[in-house]
Design a protein around this motif. Structure first.
Motif, PDB file in Angstrom:
ATOM      1  N   LEU A 145      32.642  14.358  77.759  1.00 57.88           N
ATOM      2  CA  LEU A 145      31.383  13.755  78.200  1.00 57.88           C
ATOM      3  C   LEU A 145      30.280  14.799  78.300  1.00 57.88           C
ATOM      4  N   ARG A 146      30.611  15.956  78.890  1.00 59.10           N
ATOM      5  CA  ARG A 146      29.604  17.011  79.025  1.00 59.10           C
ATOM      6  C   ARG A 146      29.147  17.518  77.657  1.00 59.10           C
ATOM      7  N   SER A 147      30.064  17.570  76.682  1.00 63.09           N
ATOM      8  CA  SER A 147      29.695  18.046  75.341  1.00 63.09           C
ATOM      9  C   SER A 147      28.745  17.076  74.631  1.00 63.09           C
ATOM     10  N   LYS A 148      28.687  15.852  75.116  1.00 63.66           N
ATOM     11  CA  LYS A 148      27.794  14.838  74.546  1.00 63.66           C
ATOM     12  C   LYS A 148      26.467  14.774  75.296  1.00 63.66           C
ATOM     13  N   GLY A 149      26.252  15.741  76.203  1.00 60.97           N
ATOM     14  CA  GLY A 149      24.996  15.809  76.940  1.00 60.97           C
ATOM     15  C   GLY A 149      24.943  14.924  78.170  1.00 60.97           C
ATOM     16  N   ILE A 150      26.077  14.381  78.564  1.00 60.56           N
ATOM     17  CA  ILE A 150      26.125  13.516  79.744  1.00 60.56           C
ATOM     18  C   ILE A 150      26.391  14.371  80.978  1.00 60.56           C
ATOM     19  N   VAL A 151      25.610  14.151  82.016  1.00 58.48           N
ATOM     20  CA  VAL A 151      25.833  14.859  83.268  1.00 58.48           C
ATOM     21  C   VAL A 151      27.038  14.219  83.942  1.00 58.48           C
ATOM     22  N   PHE A 152      28.109  14.987  84.055  1.00 55.76           N
ATOM     23  CA  PHE A 152      29.356  14.483  84.625  1.00 55.76           C
ATOM     24  C   PHE A 152      29.999  15.646  85.362  1.00 55.76           C
ATOM     25  N   ASP A 153      29.986  15.581  86.700  1.00 57.90           N
ATOM     26  CA  ASP A 153      30.451  16.721  87.490  1.00 57.90           C
ATOM     27  C   ASP A 153      31.916  16.631  87.910  1.00 57.90           C
ATOM     28  N   LYS A 154      32.610  15.591  87.476  1.00 54.41           N
ATOM     29  CA  LYS A 154      34.025  15.451  87.819  1.00 54.41           C
ATOM     30  C   LYS A 154      34.876  16.008  86.689  1.00 54.41           C
ATOM     31  N   GLU A 155      36.159  16.195  86.980  1.00 49.37           N
ATOM     32  CA  GLU A 155      37.116  16.625  85.964  1.00 49.37           C
ATOM     33  C   GLU A 155      38.095  15.484  85.720  1.00 49.37           C
ATOM     34  N   CYS A 156      38.544  15.348  84.489  1.00 54.04           N
ATOM     35  CA  CYS A 156      39.515  14.310  84.163  1.00 54.04           C
ATOM     36  C   CYS A 156      40.239  14.673  82.878  1.00 54.04           C
ATOM     37  N   LYS A 157      41.546  14.865  82.992  1.00 57.34           N
ATOM     38  CA  LYS A 157      42.388  15.060  81.811  1.00 57.34           C
ATOM     39  C   LYS A 157      43.389  13.915  81.772  1.00 57.34           C
ATOM     40  N   THR A 179      39.425  14.543  89.423  1.00 59.07           N
ATOM     41  CA  THR A 179      38.836  14.876  90.717  1.00 59.07           C
ATOM     42  C   THR A 179      38.014  13.688  91.200  1.00 59.07           C
ATOM     43  N   GLU A 180      38.072  13.492  92.503  1.00 61.95           N
ATOM     44  CA  GLU A 180      37.320  12.400  93.126  1.00 61.95           C
ATOM     45  C   GLU A 180      36.960  12.826  94.539  1.00 61.95           C
ATOM     46  N   LYS A 181      35.682  12.849  94.820  1.00 57.36           N
ATOM     47  CA  LYS A 181      35.185  13.249  96.135  1.00 57.36           C
ATOM     48  C   LYS A 181      35.729  14.613  96.554  1.00 57.36           C
ATOM     49  N   GLY A 182      35.774  15.539  95.585  1.00 55.40           N
ATOM     50  CA  GLY A 182      36.209  16.898  95.862  1.00 55.40           C
ATOM     51  C   GLY A 182      37.711  17.098  95.958  1.00 55.40           C
ATOM     52  N   LYS A 183      38.472  16.066  95.739  1.00 52.47           N
ATOM     53  CA  LYS A 183      39.935  16.141  95.817  1.00 52.47           C
ATOM     54  C   LYS A 183      40.529  16.042  94.416  1.00 52.47           C
ATOM     55  N   THR A 184      41.688  16.670  94.232  1.00 52.17           N
ATOM     56  CA  THR A 184      42.411  16.544  92.969  1.00 52.17           C
ATOM     57  C   THR A 184      43.451  15.448  93.118  1.00 52.17           C
ATOM     58  N   MET A 185      43.456  14.540  92.162  1.00 49.96           N
ATOM     59  CA  MET A 185      44.349  13.389  92.174  1.00 49.96           C
ATOM     60  C   MET A 185      45.180  13.375  90.890  1.00 49.96           C
ATOM     61  N   ILE A 186      46.371  12.782  90.986  1.00 50.78           N
ATOM     62  CA  ILE A 186      47.224  12.578  89.809  1.00 50.78           C
ATOM     63  C   ILE A 186      47.666  11.126  89.860  1.00 50.78           C
ATOM     64  N   GLY A 187      47.542  10.416  88.755  1.00 50.46           N
ATOM     65  CA  GLY A 187      47.894   9.002  88.808  1.00 50.46           C
ATOM     66  C   GLY A 187      48.209   8.382  87.460  1.00 50.46           C
ATOM     67  N   LEU A 188      48.714   7.156  87.554  1.00 49.95           N
ATOM     68  CA  LEU A 188      49.075   6.390  86.369  1.00 49.95           C
ATOM     69  C   LEU A 188      48.995   4.906  86.685  1.00 49.95           C
ATOM     70  N   ILE A 189      48.935   4.115  85.640  1.00 53.49           N
ATOM     71  CA  ILE A 189      49.090   2.669  85.778  1.00 53.49           C
ATOM     72  C   ILE A 189      50.584   2.409  85.657  1.00 53.49           C
ATOM     73  N   LYS A 190      51.146   1.677  86.599  1.00 52.39           N
ATOM     74  CA  LYS A 190      52.585   1.450  86.613  1.00 52.39           C
ATOM     75  C   LYS A 190      53.028   0.657  85.378  1.00 52.39           C
ATOM     76  N   PRO A 191      53.979   1.207  84.628  1.00 51.28           N
ATOM     77  CA  PRO A 191      54.430   0.541  83.403  1.00 51.28           C
ATOM     78  C   PRO A 191      55.016  -0.858  83.604  1.00 51.28           C
TER      79      PRO A 191
END
Length: 127
Positions: free
Chosen positions: A39-51, A83-95
């Motif tokens: 998102l950032r490489s496309k010029g969008i201001v996005f201050d969160k992290e997401c992999k 990241t969400e509200k300064g916290k690191t989260m790990i998650g998934l949609i339950k299969p």
């Protein structure tokens, strides 16, 4: 429908630990989408992290696909570190819930249960 945990680890450490946990549980990482960087490489201001980690166990995927090829659109499984509200989260949609919405085949639900158990273990291990 979601399984999300908070971790005290940094985003980068949680990402590295998730990748290790995936391999430890007999799955492979097919690809990692760095959504924040994209998102950032496309010029969008996005201050969160997401992999988004696309993970797969070939044997389980073959069981699903041999039963109903349409379910290829629900594969591979995805586990996210974000990241969400300064916290690191790990998650998934339950299969189980996702696959149950797409198929009524009892055998597929059993495969989904096995995969769900393993992916939750991965998230907990990376936490």
């Amino acid at each position: 429908m979601y399984y999300i945990v908070e971790t005290d680890k940094s985003f980068d450490q949680a990402s590295a630990d998730l990748e290790s946990a995936v391999k430890h549980h007999g799955f492979g990482v097919l690809h990692v989408h760095d959504l924040g960087a994209t998102l950032r490489s496309k010029g969008i201001v996005f201050d969160k992290e997401c992999k988004i980690f696309e993970v797969c166990n070939p044997g389980q995927a073959a069981k699903v696909l041999s039963t109903d090829m349409r379910l290829n659109m629900a594969l591979p499984c995805r586990i996210s570190v974000f990241t969400e509200k300064g916290k690191t989260m790990i998650g998934l949609i339950k299969p189980v819930q996702m696959l149950s919405a797409l198929s009524e085949d009892a055998a597929l639900v059993e495969v989904a249960k096995e995969v769900e158990e393993k992916t939750i273990q991965m998230v907990d291990e990376a936490k």
